[in-house]
Design a protein around this motif. Sequence first.
Motif, mmCIF file in Angstrom:
data_model
loop_
_atom_site.group_PDB
_atom_site.id
_atom_site.type_symbol
_atom_site.label_atom_id
_atom_site.label_comp_id
_atom_site.label_asym_id
_atom_site.label_seq_id
_atom_site.Cartn_x
_atom_site.Cartn_y
_atom_site.Cartn_z
ATOM 1 N N ALA A 288 0.833 -1.209 0.000
ATOM 2 C CA ALA A 288 0.000 0.000 0.000
ATOM 3 C C ALA A 288 0.862 1.250 0.000
ATOM 4 C CB ALA A 288 -0.928 -0.012 1.216
ATOM 5 N N PHE A 289 1.950 1.233 0.752
ATOM 6 C CA PHE A 289 2.827 2.406 0.854
ATOM 7 C C PHE A 289 3.497 2.696 -0.489
ATOM 8 C CE2 PHE A 289 6.355 5.011 2.271
ATOM 9 C CZ PHE A 289 5.828 5.708 3.350
ATOM 10 N N ASN A 290 3.946 1.645 -1.154
ATOM 11 C CA ASN A 290 4.582 1.814 -2.456
ATOM 12 C C ASN A 290 3.602 2.377 -3.474
ATOM 13 O OD1 ASN A 290 6.842 1.592 -4.172
ATOM 14 N ND2 ASN A 290 6.029 -0.294 -5.047
ATOM 15 N N ARG A 291 2.356 1.964 -3.371
ATOM 16 C CA ARG A 291 1.327 2.475 -4.271
ATOM 17 C C ARG A 291 1.069 3.957 -4.013
ATOM 18 N NH1 ARG A 291 -2.162 -1.309 -3.203
ATOM 19 N NH2 ARG A 291 -3.566 -0.062 -1.909
ATOM 20 N N ALA A 292 1.135 4.353 -2.747
ATOM 21 C CA ALA A 292 0.843 5.750 -2.392
ATOM 22 C C ALA A 292 2.035 6.676 -2.609
ATOM 23 C CB ALA A 292 0.394 5.830 -0.931
ATOM 24 N N PHE A 293 3.252 6.220 -2.285
ATOM 25 C CA PHE A 293 4.426 7.098 -2.281
ATOM 26 C C PHE A 293 5.489 6.729 -3.309
ATOM 27 C CE2 PHE A 293 2.777 7.577 2.097
ATOM 28 C CZ PHE A 293 2.620 8.958 2.117
ATOM 29 N N GLY A 294 5.309 5.602 -3.983
ATOM 30 C CA GLY A 294 6.278 5.215 -4.999
ATOM 31 C C GLY A 294 7.586 4.690 -4.452
ATOM 32 N N THR A 295 7.590 4.262 -3.206
ATOM 33 C CA THR A 295 8.774 3.691 -2.584
ATOM 34 C C THR A 295 8.352 2.799 -1.437
ATOM 35 O OG1 THR A 295 10.975 4.193 -1.681
ATOM 36 C CG2 THR A 295 9.140 5.575 -0.929
ATOM 37 N N THR A 296 9.262 1.987 -0.936
ATOM 38 C CA THR A 296 8.933 1.100 0.173
ATOM 39 C C THR A 296 9.108 1.838 1.499
ATOM 40 O OG1 THR A 296 11.202 0.297 0.415
ATOM 41 C CG2 THR A 296 9.775 -0.874 -1.148
ATOM 42 N N PRO A 297 8.474 1.334 2.573
ATOM 43 C CA PRO A 297 8.664 1.978 3.876
ATOM 44 C C PRO A 297 10.127 2.061 4.301
ATOM 45 C CG PRO A 297 6.787 0.504 3.958
ATOM 46 C CD PRO A 297 7.441 0.280 2.628
ATOM 47 N N GLY A 298 10.891 0.981 4.062
ATOM 48 C CA GLY A 298 12.300 0.991 4.456
ATOM 49 C C GLY A 298 13.109 2.043 3.723
ATOM 50 N N ARG A 299 12.896 2.167 2.436
ATOM 51 C CA ARG A 299 13.621 3.167 1.651
ATOM 52 C C ARG A 299 13.178 4.581 2.042
ATOM 53 N NH1 ARG A 299 12.885 -0.104 -3.975
ATOM 54 N NH2 ARG A 299 14.639 -1.573 -3.702
ATOM 55 N N TYR A 300 11.886 4.717 2.305
ATOM 56 C CA TYR A 300 11.390 6.034 2.729
ATOM 57 C C TYR A 300 12.056 6.444 4.030
ATOM 58 C CZ TYR A 300 8.124 9.637 4.304
ATOM 59 O OH TYR A 300 7.582 10.806 4.751
ATOM 60 N N ARG A 301 12.135 5.537 4.999
ATOM 61 C CA ARG A 301 12.748 5.862 6.288
ATOM 62 C C ARG A 301 14.232 6.205 6.106
ATOM 63 N NH1 ARG A 301 11.773 1.985 11.291
ATOM 64 N NH2 ARG A 301 10.373 3.659 11.968
ATOM 65 N N ALA A 302 14.935 5.430 5.282
ATOM 66 C CA ALA A 302 16.353 5.702 5.058
ATOM 67 C C ALA A 302 16.573 7.068 4.421
ATOM 68 C CB ALA A 302 16.955 4.611 4.178
ATOM 69 N N ALA A 303 15.705 7.445 3.480
ATOM 70 C CA ALA A 303 15.835 8.737 2.830
ATOM 71 C C ALA A 303 15.572 9.871 3.796
ATOM 72 C CB ALA A 303 14.873 8.815 1.644
ATOM 73 N N ARG A 304 14.583 9.704 4.696
ATOM 74 C CA ARG A 304 14.261 10.749 5.649
ATOM 75 C C ARG A 304 15.344 10.919 6.705
ATOM 76 N NH1 ARG A 304 11.277 10.864 2.266
ATOM 77 N NH2 ARG A 304 12.738 12.479 1.755
ATOM 78 N N SER A 305 16.065 9.826 7.012
ATOM 79 C CA SER A 305 17.109 9.899 8.035
ATOM 80 C C SER A 305 18.469 10.209 7.449
ATOM 81 C CB SER A 305 17.178 8.578 8.805
ATOM 82 O OG SER A 305 17.552 7.519 7.943
ATOM 83 N N GLY A 306 18.529 10.299 6.111
ATOM 84 C CA GLY A 306 19.801 10.581 5.452
ATOM 85 C C GLY A 306 20.661 9.362 5.277
ATOM 86 N N GLY A 307 20.053 8.186 5.528
ATOM 87 C CA GLY A 307 20.852 6.965 5.398
ATOM 88 C C GLY A 307 20.869 6.431 3.978
#
Length: 307
Positions: A288-307
């Motif tokens: 569902a997250f990938n459908r809404a944001f175009g990325t997975t939850p793990g990748r989204y979290r890494a991008a937000r934390s700068g990882g």
Amino acid sequence: MDVLSDAISAVRVGRPSSTRLRVAGTWCARVAAYDGAGFLVALRGSCWLLPDGGGPPLTLGPGDVVLLPHGTGYVLASGPMEPQAVERAVIFEEWEARRTAPPPANAPALAELLCGKYLLDGRHRHPLMAELPDVIHLPNRVGDHVELRSAIELLGREVTQDAPGAGVVLPGLLDLLLVYLVRAWMAQEPAATDWSAALADPAVAAALRALHEAPERPWSNELLAARAGVSRATLGRRFTMLVGRTPMAYLAWWRMTRAATLLRDTEAPIDTIARQVGYGSPYALSHAFNRAFGTTPGRYRAARSGG
């Protein structure tokens, strides 16, 4: 949880900032547009605010408050200025850095201002926040918005002293101020937006509260209508008209927005977040997250934390 608190927490990032200024004489400065929301309080004296985009200038007196929910840039000046002076306005940060010692208390045309900014993530902007006008002016009137006035008084004192605990007190007061500003505007303009009307509609407000309090529950239109005390058809019609989505579409959207906030602001495992927002497994949330944001939850979290 309530809708206004959730709408703000979904977009708030970083720490808010504020400063208290004492200025005198003739001056003119430009505050550039930014990703967030800004506010200005005239504590003493008066000033002139001209928002970008052709809006009318505002003359602010003691106790007047302005909120700029979408980071609109503006010119701030000691009084009405000629167009040439507005064009030559110094960037606020440069103007502030050039100032030497604050003017004496008995200086002519003294103005005391409290201003600040909130960093907001526009990608997760709740429609309640999106509907706010570019400039909200709350004039000082005796007896109006008592909580807002108290927060301003406390904040005005706190920013001038380096007292123990200021690192906790200041951000807390600034967060309170944002809530009180939006709440005061909604009380002042109760029919100004669809969301103001939605929160004033008993059935729609009850349904929204239920969805925000427990997004993890297996809600259906029937269960939600029963909670709101109306028929399914009545709730569906009123909810869709005022909120702009059907109840179940809003629930799906809110679950994703809430998941994004938890991924950004907490270290909770993804399977825990999945349960908190109503998904039975990390896989279901990821799909569902990938459908809404175009990325997975793990990748989204890494991008937000700068990882």
